[in-house]
Design a protein around this motif. Structure first.
Motif, PDB file in Angstrom:
ATOM      1  N   TRP A 102       1.667   8.775  10.911  1.00 18.85           N
ATOM      2  CA  TRP A 102       1.542   8.192   9.582  1.00 18.85           C
ATOM      3  C   TRP A 102       0.248   7.402   9.443  1.00 18.85           C
ATOM      4  O   TRP A 102      -0.401   7.042  10.418  1.00 18.85           O
ATOM      5  CB  TRP A 102       2.733   7.278   9.289  1.00 18.85           C
ATOM      6  N   ASP A 103      -0.102   7.157   8.194  1.00 19.82           N
ATOM      7  CA  ASP A 103      -1.252   6.317   7.890  1.00 19.82           C
ATOM      8  C   ASP A 103      -1.028   5.705   6.507  1.00 19.82           C
ATOM      9  O   ASP A 103       0.002   5.964   5.864  1.00 19.82           O
ATOM     10  CB  ASP A 103      -2.550   7.121   7.935  1.00 19.82           C
TER      11      ASP A 103
ATOM     12  N   VAL B 104       0.848  -1.191   0.000  1.00 18.01           N
ATOM     13  CA  VAL B 104       0.000   0.000   0.000  1.00 18.01           C
ATOM     14  C   VAL B 104       0.887   1.245   0.000  1.00 18.01           C
ATOM     15  O   VAL B 104       2.115   1.159   0.041  1.00 18.01           O
ATOM     16  CB  VAL B 104      -0.939   0.026   1.231  1.00 18.01           C
ATOM     17  N   LEU B 105       0.243   2.394  -0.026  1.00 17.89           N
ATOM     18  CA  LEU B 105       0.937   3.683   0.050  1.00 17.89           C
ATOM     19  C   LEU B 105       0.890   4.183   1.492  1.00 17.89           C
ATOM     20  O   LEU B 105      -0.184   4.309   2.083  1.00 17.89           O
ATOM     21  CB  LEU B 105       0.252   4.697  -0.868  1.00 17.89           C
ATOM     22  N   ALA B 106       2.058   4.458   2.069  1.00 17.12           N
ATOM     23  CA  ALA B 106       2.133   5.061   3.405  1.00 17.12           C
ATOM     24  C   ALA B 106       2.488   6.534   3.252  1.00 17.12           C
ATOM     25  O   ALA B 106       3.250   6.914   2.359  1.00 17.12           O
ATOM     26  CB  ALA B 106       3.185   4.349   4.249  1.00 17.12           C
ATOM     27  N   TYR B 107       1.936   7.365   4.125  1.00 13.94           N
ATOM     28  CA  TYR B 107       2.200   8.801   4.017  1.00 13.94           C
ATOM     29  C   TYR B 107       2.370   9.424   5.399  1.00 13.94           C
ATOM     30  O   TYR B 107       1.804   8.959   6.392  1.00 13.94           O
ATOM     31  CB  TYR B 107       1.080   9.511   3.249  1.00 13.94           C
ATOM     32  N   ASN B 108       3.169  10.482   5.440  1.00 13.34           N
ATOM     33  CA  ASN B 108       3.431  11.224   6.669  1.00 13.34           C
ATOM     34  C   ASN B 108       2.352  12.293   6.829  1.00 13.34           C
ATOM     35  O   ASN B 108       2.336  13.288   6.102  1.00 13.34           O
ATOM     36  CB  ASN B 108       4.825  11.864   6.598  1.00 13.34           C
TER      37      ASN B 108
ATOM     38  N   SER C 214      -4.231  17.937   1.022  1.00  9.45           N
ATOM     39  CA  SER C 214      -5.201  16.920   1.425  1.00  9.45           C
ATOM     40  C   SER C 214      -4.503  15.566   1.468  1.00  9.45           C
ATOM     41  O   SER C 214      -3.698  15.243   0.582  1.00  9.45           O
ATOM     42  CB  SER C 214      -6.364  16.862   0.431  1.00  9.45           C
ATOM     43  N   ILE C 215      -4.813  14.782   2.481  1.00 17.10           N
ATOM     44  CA  ILE C 215      -4.167  13.472   2.600  1.00 17.10           C
ATOM     45  C   ILE C 215      -4.678  12.539   1.503  1.00 17.10           C
ATOM     46  O   ILE C 215      -5.768  12.740   0.956  1.00 17.10           O
ATOM     47  CB  ILE C 215      -4.411  12.852   3.990  1.00 17.10           C
ATOM     48  N   PRO C 216      -3.900  11.521   1.152  1.00 17.55           N
ATOM     49  CA  PRO C 216      -4.323  10.590   0.095  1.00 17.55           C
ATOM     50  C   PRO C 216      -5.649   9.909   0.424  1.00 17.55           C
ATOM     51  O   PRO C 216      -5.969   9.659   1.594  1.00 17.55           O
ATOM     52  CB  PRO C 216      -3.184   9.568   0.060  1.00 17.55           C
ATOM     53  N   ASP C 217      -6.422   9.625  -0.620  1.00 13.61           N
ATOM     54  CA  ASP C 217      -7.638   8.835  -0.458  1.00 13.61           C
ATOM     55  C   ASP C 217      -7.640   7.734  -1.511  1.00 13.61           C
ATOM     56  O   ASP C 217      -6.698   7.599  -2.294  1.00 13.61           O
ATOM     57  CB  ASP C 217      -8.896   9.707  -0.542  1.00 13.61           C
ATOM     58  N   ASN C 218      -8.706   6.938  -1.527  1.00 16.65           N
ATOM     59  CA  ASN C 218      -8.733   5.784  -2.432  1.00 16.65           C
ATOM     60  C   ASN C 218      -9.056   6.151  -3.877  1.00 16.65           C
ATOM     61  O   ASN C 218      -9.237   5.269  -4.712  1.00 16.65           O
ATOM     62  CB  ASN C 218      -9.715   4.727  -1.921  1.00 16.65           C
ATOM     63  N   LYS C 219      -9.090   7.446  -4.184  1.00 15.82           N
ATOM     64  CA  LYS C 219      -9.308   7.903  -5.561  1.00 15.82           C
ATOM     65  C   LYS C 219      -8.030   8.475  -6.181  1.00 15.82           C
ATOM     66  O   LYS C 219      -8.049   8.923  -7.327  1.00 15.82           O
ATOM     67  CB  LYS C 219     -10.400   8.981  -5.593  1.00 15.82           C
ATOM     68  N   TRP C 220      -6.959   8.461  -5.441  1.00 13.55           N
ATOM     69  CA  TRP C 220      -5.726   9.088  -5.928  1.00 13.55           C
ATOM     70  C   TRP C 220      -5.257   8.473  -7.240  1.00 13.55           C
ATOM     71  O   TRP C 220      -5.212   7.246  -7.384  1.00 13.55           O
ATOM     72  CB  TRP C 220      -4.627   8.933  -4.876  1.00 13.55           C
ATOM     73  N   THR C 221      -4.883   9.352  -8.177  1.00 15.65           N
ATOM     74  CA  THR C 221      -4.257   8.915  -9.425  1.00 15.65           C
ATOM     75  C   THR C 221      -2.763   9.199  -9.338  1.00 15.65           C
ATOM     76  O   THR C 221      -2.295   9.931  -8.458  1.00 15.65           O
ATOM     77  CB  THR C 221      -4.847   9.662 -10.628  1.00 15.65           C
TER      78      THR C 221
ATOM     79  N   LEU D  77       6.189  10.039   1.188  1.00 15.09           N
ATOM     80  CA  LEU D  77       5.340   8.993   0.617  1.00 15.09           C
ATOM     81  C   LEU D  77       6.202   7.781   0.296  1.00 15.09           C
ATOM     82  O   LEU D  77       7.226   7.908  -0.383  1.00 15.09           O
ATOM     83  CB  LEU D  77       4.668   9.490  -0.668  1.00 15.09           C
ATOM     84  N   VAL D  78       5.781   6.616   0.765  1.00 12.58           N
ATOM     85  CA  VAL D  78       6.562   5.409   0.522  1.00 12.58           C
ATOM     86  C   VAL D  78       5.605   4.242   0.311  1.00 12.58           C
ATOM     87  O   VAL D  78       4.463   4.264   0.788  1.00 12.58           O
ATOM     88  CB  VAL D  78       7.524   5.125   1.704  1.00 12.58           C
ATOM     89  N   PHE D  79       6.078   3.234  -0.387  1.00 15.14           N
ATOM     90  CA  PHE D  79       5.268   2.046  -0.651  1.00 15.14           C
ATOM     91  C   PHE D  79       5.728   0.952   0.299  1.00 15.14           C
ATOM     92  O   PHE D  79       6.908   0.608   0.337  1.00 15.14           O
ATOM     93  CB  PHE D  79       5.413   1.631  -2.114  1.00 15.14           C
ATOM     94  N   MET D  80       4.798   0.437   1.085  1.00 18.45           N
ATOM     95  CA  MET D  80       5.175  -0.515   2.128  1.00 18.45           C
ATOM     96  C   MET D  80       4.354  -1.791   2.041  1.00 18.45           C
ATOM     97  O   MET D  80       3.152  -1.772   1.767  1.00 18.45           O
ATOM     98  CB  MET D  80       5.004   0.104   3.520  1.00 18.45           C
ATOM     99  N   GLY D  81       5.035  -2.907   2.262  1.00 16.11           N
ATOM    100  CA  GLY D  81       4.344  -4.163   2.462  1.00 16.11           C
ATOM    101  C   GLY D  81       3.990  -4.299   3.929  1.00 16.11           C
ATOM    102  O   GLY D  81       4.601  -3.660   4.799  1.00 16.11           O
ATOM    103  N   HIS D  82       3.014  -5.131   4.220  1.00 20.93           N
ATOM    104  CA  HIS D  82       2.567  -5.261   5.603  1.00 20.93           C
ATOM    105  C   HIS D  82       3.669  -5.778   6.516  1.00 20.93           C
ATOM    106  O   HIS D  82       3.649  -5.525   7.729  1.00 20.93           O
ATOM    107  CB  HIS D  82       1.351  -6.184   5.680  1.00 20.93           C
ATOM    108  N   ALA D  83       4.651  -6.461   5.963  1.00 23.39           N
ATOM    109  CA  ALA D  83       5.736  -7.009   6.776  1.00 23.39           C
ATOM    110  C   ALA D  83       6.531  -5.919   7.496  1.00 23.39           C
ATOM    111  O   ALA D  83       7.239  -6.203   8.468  1.00 23.39           O
ATOM    112  CB  ALA D  83       6.677  -7.835   5.899  1.00 23.39           C
ATOM    113  N   LYS D  84       6.418  -4.669   7.045  1.00 23.24           N
ATOM    114  CA  LYS D  84       7.172  -3.563   7.648  1.00 23.24           C
ATOM    115  C   LYS D  84       6.415  -2.860   8.775  1.00 23.24           C
ATOM    116  O   LYS D  84       6.927  -1.907   9.367  1.00 23.24           O
ATOM    117  CB  LYS D  84       7.522  -2.530   6.569  1.00 23.24           C
ATOM    118  N   ILE D  85       5.227  -3.307   9.087  1.00 27.81           N
ATOM    119  CA  ILE D  85       4.374  -2.529   9.979  1.00 27.81           C
ATOM    120  C   ILE D  85       4.951  -2.384  11.386  1.00 27.81           C
ATOM    121  O   ILE D  85       4.830  -1.331  12.017  1.00 27.81           O
ATOM    122  CB  ILE D  85       2.948  -3.130  10.023  1.00 27.81           C
TER     123      ILE D  85
END
Length: 419
Positions: free
Chosen positions: A282-283, A145-149, A159-166, A263-271
């Motif tokens: 972050w979220d 997923v996309l993680a953001y500060n 505005s923080i990212p949402d599920n419509k981001w291009t 902004l970074v792309f993270m797999g769940h293994a990094k949580i």
């Protein structure tokens, strides 16, 4: 000291060749895994619970070093001391299955009343399905997923990212988040990490190989679009570093956790690593997409399978069923680190832990339905290595896109023709 005792026990069984055997009334099953020493205690507790339920089965855990782990499995097989169950990353399964190393689990599952494949995310099973057979069960999955500060977005009035981001919105936000605080031409905070190229390619409608895996498919407009987007982030938006520069800054995750990247792309293994940085606000959100194409993200997995050489396959299947089933997985998700392949557990409060970051933890679950992995071709590891080597040279400016893709096509086809 406890870890040392376990490790020595593992070594003794490893060098004695302890594949499934019957001792008195007990059957011994060897489970080989590259689990880290720090995770060995949890695994041992998990297995002890299984043995308590199955007093006629003894399980020996063999810890294989993660370096060249797949080669070590092959060496054990060649020496006649193969383990019974092995943990293996999904990208290596095609080679092992096509060389008849893994047992087909489908007959066992069809004749078992306790396990239902409907409990699993279908995407988690796709990794291990070949020619109408299933050759492993997923230990867990790792959607990206996309993680953001959040703090940096607020500071820039964004505005923080949402599920419509291009990807267009992503690039513009990343440019505004990139900061040279001292005007010394040294970036103090990069807007974004480089988006995964394979995801951009899939979202553009392309892939690395043809549908039947017989030829390279990288010399295409889809792949060009994906690489051009990465080049634009470097040269036009100036919001991310070139590959060689990234080596000086550290990984994207490290930069994000130390507030030098937004902004970074993270797999769940990094949580768990992210959660350890208490001051980091972050979220997460699902992967951005190209407006004109379906959304896609990357999904990795590790599975557990029974080797064809296993003598006591019925007992090995009982262990596999427990370890990758609800009872075994439930024990391992309490920390929040492992993403369960079982749907009801993934959406449960036990896993989502709403009191902990990220607040939008469910974005990982929602991403699975449009997630995928590399094509299930033999030697896919070598193929992707050759491809990304050429792409790195393009991003560094050593080659143009046409030169790089032509050479990548040639290198991939050579690998395919010499399998």
């Amino acid at each position: 000291m406890k870890n040392l005792v376990i490790f020595l026990t593992i070594c003794i069984f490893l060098f004695c060749g302890c594949a499934a055997k019957k001792t008195g009334k007990k059957i011994t099953i060897e489970f080989m895994t590259p689990v880290e020493i720090s995770q060995l205690n949890d695994l041992t507790k998990n297995i002890k619970k299984f043995m308590k339920k199955h007093p006629d089965i003894a399980v020996v855990i063999t810890r294989g070093d993660s370096r060249n782990y797949e080669s070590k499995i092959q060496a054990r097989i060649a020496s006649g001391t193969a383990p019974d169950l092995v943990f293996l990353n999904s990208r290596f399964f095609a080679y092992f299955v096509k060389n008849n190393i893994f047992e087909n689990l489908s007959p066992y599952i069809q004749n078992d009343n306790e396990i239902s494949l409907d409990d699993y995310f279908p995407e988690s099973l796709n990794f291990y399905q070949f020619d109408n057979g299933l050759y492993a069960l997923p230990k867990g999955i790792n959607p990206v997923v996309l993680a953001y500060n959040k703090e940096q977005f607020e500071q820039r009035g964004l505005s923080i990212p949402d599920n419509k981001w291009t990807w267009n919105v992503f690039a513009n936000a990343a440019r505004r988040l990139t900061v040279d605080e001292n005007n010394d031409n040294i970036i103090d905070n990069f807007g974004c990490a480089m988006p995964p190229l394979h995801v951009l390619i899939w979202q553009s409608g392309g892939d690395i190989l043809s549908e039947n895996f017989t030829a390279a498919a990288v010399n295409s407009s889809h792949v060009r679009q994906a690489i051009q987007y990465q080049l634009d982030l470097i040269n036009k938006y100036k919001c991310t570093a070139r590959p060689a520069e990234r080596a000086d800054y550290g990984s994207g995750e490290e930069m994000f956790m130390t507030k030098r990247l937004s902004l970074v792309f993270m797999g769940h293994a990094k949580i768990m690593d992210f959660r350890a940085h208490k001051s980091l606000d972050w979220d997460v959100e699902i992967m951005p997409g190209f407006a004109e194409h379906p959304r896609v993200t990357f999904l990795d997995s590790a599975g557990v399978g029974i080797l064809s050489s296993c003598k006591y396959k019925k007992e090995a299947f009982e262990l596999l069923k427990y370890y990758c089933g609800t009872d075994g997985v439930k024990d391992r998700i309490r920390s929040g680190e492992q993403f369960p392949a079982i749907k009801k557990l993934a959406y449960s409060p036990l896993f989502l832990q709403p009191e902990k970051k990220p607040a939008n933890h469910i974005a990982f679950c929602d991403s699975v339905s449009f997630a995928r992995n590399y094509q299930k071709a033999m030697n896919m590891g070598r193929i992707t290595e050759a491809f990304f080597d050429e792409v790195t040279q393009i991003l560094e400016g050593a080659k143009n896109i046409d030169q790089g893709l032509l050479n990548a096509e040639k290198r991939i086809n050579e690998i395919l023709n010499n399998q």
